[in-house]
Scaffold this active site. Structure first.
Site, short mmCIF file in Angstrom:
data_model
loop_
_atom_site.label_atom_id
_atom_site.label_comp_id
_atom_site.label_asym_id
_atom_site.label_seq_id
_atom_site.Cartn_x
_atom_site.Cartn_y
_atom_site.Cartn_z
N ARG A 71 57.67 -2.72 -23.98
CA ARG A 71 59.16 -2.06 -24.75
C ARG A 71 59.87 -3.30 -24.36
O ARG A 71 59.56 -3.77 -22.97
CB ARG A 71 59.56 -0.60 -23.94
CG ARG A 71 60.81 -0.62 -24.71
CD ARG A 71 61.35 1.29 -24.25
NE ARG A 71 59.71 2.31 -24.63
CZ ARG A 71 60.66 3.39 -24.02
NH1 ARG A 71 60.78 3.26 -22.94
NH2 ARG A 71 59.58 4.41 -24.06
N ARG A 140 67.91 2.01 -18.75
CA ARG A 140 67.62 1.27 -19.63
C ARG A 140 67.90 0.45 -20.09
O ARG A 140 68.70 0.13 -19.88
CB ARG A 140 66.07 2.80 -19.96
CG ARG A 140 65.92 3.66 -19.60
CD ARG A 140 64.64 2.76 -18.98
NE ARG A 140 63.16 4.39 -18.48
CZ ARG A 140 62.54 4.52 -19.21
NH1 ARG A 140 62.16 5.08 -20.14
NH2 ARG A 140 61.49 5.66 -18.32
N LYS A 204 65.37 7.88 -14.36
CA LYS A 204 64.96 6.80 -15.72
C LYS A 204 66.68 7.16 -15.94
O LYS A 204 67.99 8.10 -15.62
CB LYS A 204 65.09 7.00 -17.06
CG LYS A 204 64.80 8.52 -17.83
CD LYS A 204 64.31 8.99 -18.77
CE LYS A 204 62.70 8.56 -19.17
NZ LYS A 204 62.30 9.24 -20.67
N LYS A 206 70.38 6.14 -18.40
CA LYS A 206 70.40 5.23 -19.77
C LYS A 206 71.85 5.41 -20.31
O LYS A 206 72.78 6.80 -20.10
CB LYS A 206 69.91 6.42 -20.86
CG LYS A 206 68.48 6.71 -21.05
CD LYS A 206 67.65 7.60 -21.81
CE LYS A 206 66.31 7.36 -21.74
NZ LYS A 206 65.05 7.98 -22.81
N CYS A 442 60.52 10.71 -33.58
CA CYS A 442 59.88 9.76 -32.12
C CYS A 442 57.85 9.47 -32.40
O CYS A 442 57.92 9.84 -33.66
CB CYS A 442 60.04 10.93 -30.82
SG CYS A 442 58.49 11.80 -31.57
N CYS A 448 51.61 8.83 -27.97
CA CYS A 448 51.86 8.97 -26.68
C CYS A 448 51.38 10.24 -26.16
O CYS A 448 50.78 11.45 -26.24
CB CYS A 448 53.20 9.47 -27.52
SG CYS A 448 54.69 10.78 -26.10
N CYS A 487 57.73 16.80 -29.31
CA CYS A 487 57.47 17.53 -28.13
C CYS A 487 58.85 17.43 -27.06
O CYS A 487 59.94 17.14 -27.90
CB CYS A 487 56.62 16.87 -26.59
SG CYS A 487 56.82 15.36 -25.39
N CYS A 491 62.89 12.41 -27.45
CA CYS A 491 62.70 10.80 -27.60
C CYS A 491 63.58 11.00 -29.24
O CYS A 491 64.10 9.90 -29.50
CB CYS A 491 61.45 10.24 -28.26
SG CYS A 491 60.50 10.56 -26.47
#
Ligand code: SRM
Ligand code: SF4
Length: 583
Positions: A71, A140, A204, A206, A442, A448, A487, A491
């Site tokens: 990424r 991120r 994480k 953001k 996503c 994934c 899920c 995302c």
């Protein structure tokens, strides 16, 4: 997950080096050592395996078909045509399934094998794009409103966002040593991490920048959001600050939930870095390092209180947050087609279904399109064009809705670009109805590791079925925002979809309804663990009712709330302060 906790792995990693070099050099397996699988995330890569053939390989007593997702860190998703061509070459030379635009304006490459990982990283860096901190417990990729039509203000916001992204990069040289062969020299440069410390963040983190009335970044879904406030002349005066947004949840665990960011105040532009640093370090010091599921900033705030958090940020920053300024959002989608900038340049937003840029995908009419080749041709054309006098060269901008803006185009090139988009099937936005244009999905299967159900691969089929239903009720053009996630991690930011499917098991989803299309109200569970027939069966009477009873320009989510089909708790709504705008 390794017996070694993520917190221990980070602390013992020698600033994110771990044994990555040894793992990469091991010829016996396509995978990395367990701890290195955690560490490689901070370098912008995930170890994955092809889940479509997992069982087949297990039966054949083969190790899973390991490969790596990479990424990029591309703040605001901006690349030059020359960079695009280099990334295209990476996708065709090293990866499978083309270029993938993510919901945070990054590129992903899937299917890179271990033996080619270093060469792929080097090829990406040769385009002057890195992947450092694209994943992991760090800040991120910084998301920024994509549409550059407000040229001056947009440029100012973008520049600040890019500088913030640099400021929040880890200081380790590990990335440059492992992938770019930089020599490690004792005493050369400090690897101290004044912002992160030796264990980095608990989870994480953001950051997103919105420019009202557009909320394409879903700024209230970010841990830290900056809402640009412009004066009457369109100049940037500062930002409202929002904290504690996040989407991820775990099925059946009420301690986890999506949360909208809380707007805590206003800052002048020159206070941006200090404010962001205060928020990040407060989360570093107070975030939950025992339970990863409860480690995001949203839980730190809910556990300790918003007032406490605001005071802590002000104390660290050394100045008070001023009262938040009025703002209002019109929508959180993209505006397709050409828009004109203040400077006479044009910007063309193209629909890229689920962000996947490949040759051979089928469009809404079942015809194969060649998006990768088409964008290569466009990038070549733009790369060869003479540099403009004002320095505003053409750019390609990824949107947080997985689409693409071909930006800063002089009038003389527009016709040629239109011809190329038509030739390669990139003009699907012209034919697509609003449902299809705005739909997000996503990645999910097959790469994934957390997917419970299909999302990206299921999107075209599911959209077609919902379109059929809307047409049957005489409302084919209803501008409904649909989002699919494989899920509950969210995302595609599904909890902000007017209709959303959240994967539960193969072919089964939770049906969520009732968000607005502005990113200011979460949706809620309407049907749990249902299959396609039950989903369409549930939507059918609601569409019938909507077709009959909706008010002028009333969105589907707003309609469902007005008619009390769903009831959204106050805590999941953020009103504009006060509602000001918006057309
Ligand atoms: Fe995500 C994990 C893909 C945006 C919440 N996300 C993953 C992983 C890496 C799966 C994993 O951990 O093994 C997925 C890789 C799939 C693959 O094969 O490529 C993945 N996330 C994506 C992308 C590519 C989705 C897309 O279709 O575009 C997006 C990449 C963004 C980027 O460029 O950085 C992506 N992920 C998001 C967003 C949306 C956003 O950031 O605006 C969210 C919700 C916002 C949020 O963070 O709260 C999101 N991803 C998660 C979570 C849940 C985090 C949580 O708080 O619980 C996970 C799982 C985790 O972290 O444990 C996750
Ligand atoms: Fe994977 Fe779930 Fe994220 Fe979809 S929402 S990419 S299935 S982690």
């Amino acid at each position: 997950m390794s017996a070694h906790s993520v917190e221990d792995i980070k602390r013992d990693s020698a600033r994110l080096r771990g044994s990555l070099l040894q793992s990469l050099a091991d010829p016996v397996t396509g995978s990395l050592r367990e701890d290195d699988q955690t560490l490689i995330k901070y370098h912008g890569s995930y170890q994955q395996d092809d889940r479509d053939i997992r069982e087949e390989r297990r039966l054949a007593k083969l190790e899973p078909a390991y490969s790596f997702m990479i990424r990029t860190r591309t703040p605001g998703g901006v690349v030059t045509p020359a960079q695009w061509l280099k990334l295209d070459a990476v996708a065709t030379g090293f990866a499978e399934r083309g270029l993938r635009i993510t919901t945070r304006q990054a590129f992903q490459f899937h299917g890179v094998i271990k033996t080619e990982l270093k060469a792929t990283m080097q090829a990406i860096n040769a385009a002057l794009i890195d992947t450092l901190a694209a994943c992991g417990d760090v800040n991120r990729n910084v998301a920024v409103a994509a549409n550059p039509h407000l040229s001056a203000a947009h440029a100012a916001v973008h520049a600040q966002a890019a500088a913030l992204s640099e400021h929040l990069l880890p200081n380790t040289r590990a990335y440059y040593e492992i992938w770019l062969d930089e020599q490690r020299v004792a005493g050369s440069g400090s690897e101290d991490e004044p912002v992160y410390g030796e264990r980095y963040l608990p989870r994480k983190f953001k950051i997103g920048f919105a420019i009202p009335p557009f909320n394409d970044v879903d700024v209230l879904a970010q841990d830290l959001g900056f809402i640009a406030i412009l004066d009457a002349a369109g100049a940037l005066t500062g930002y409202n600050v929002s904290v504690g947004g996040g989407m991820g949840a775990t099925h059946g665990d009420p301690d986890t939930y999506p949360r909208l960011g809380s707007v805590v105040g206003f800052i002048a532009p020159e206070r941006l870095v200090a404010t962001a640093t205060a928020v990040v370090t407060a989360q570093r010091d107070f975030g939950n390092r025992e339970v990863r599921k409860r480690a995001r900033l949203k839980y730190t705030i809910d556990d300790r209180g918003l007032d406490w958090f605001r005071s802590e940020v002000e104390r660290r920053a050394g100045f008070p947050l001023l009262p938040a300024r009025p703002f209002g959002f019109a929508h959180n989608g993209d505006r397709f087609g050409w828009t004109g900038g203040e400077d006479g340049r044009g910007h063309l937003t193209l629909r890229i279904p689920a962000g996947r840029i490949v040759d051979g995908a089928l469009d809404g009419r079942g015809e194969a399109v060649r998006h990768l080749s088409g964008l290569r041709e466009i990038a070549r054309l733009l790369a060869q064009a003479a540099a403009p006098d004002d320095g505003r060269s053409a750019e390609l901008r990824l949107t947080p809705n997985q689409n693409l803006v071909i930006a800063n185009i002089p009038a003389a090139l527009r016709e040629r670009i239109d011809a190329l988009t038509a030739e390669y099937g990139l003009d699907g936005w012209r034919r697509a109805n609003p449902l299809r244009r705005n739909a997000l999905a996503c990645v999910a299967l097959p790469t994934c590791g957390l997917a419970m159900a299909e999302a990206e691969r299921y999107l075209p089929e599911f959209v077609a079925k919902v379109e059929e239903l809307l047409a049957r009720h005489g409302i084919p053009g209803a501008p409904i925002h649909l989002r699919l996630s494989g899920c509950p991690n969210g995302c595609s930011r599904p909890y902000l979809g007017e209709i959303a499917l959240v994967g539960k098991a193969p072919g089964r989803y939770n049906l969520m309804l009732g968000a607005d299309h502005r990113g200011q109200r979460l949706n809620t569970l309407y049907r749990e663990n249902v299959d396609e027939a039950a989903i369409l069966g549930a939507l059918d009477p609601l569409f019938a009712d909507y077709a009959r009873e909706k008010r002028f320009e009333e969105g589907f989510g707003d309609f469902l709330v007005r008619r009390a089909v769903v009831s959204i708790p106050e805590k999941d709504i953020r009103k504009s302060i006060p509602v000001e705008v918006v057309a």
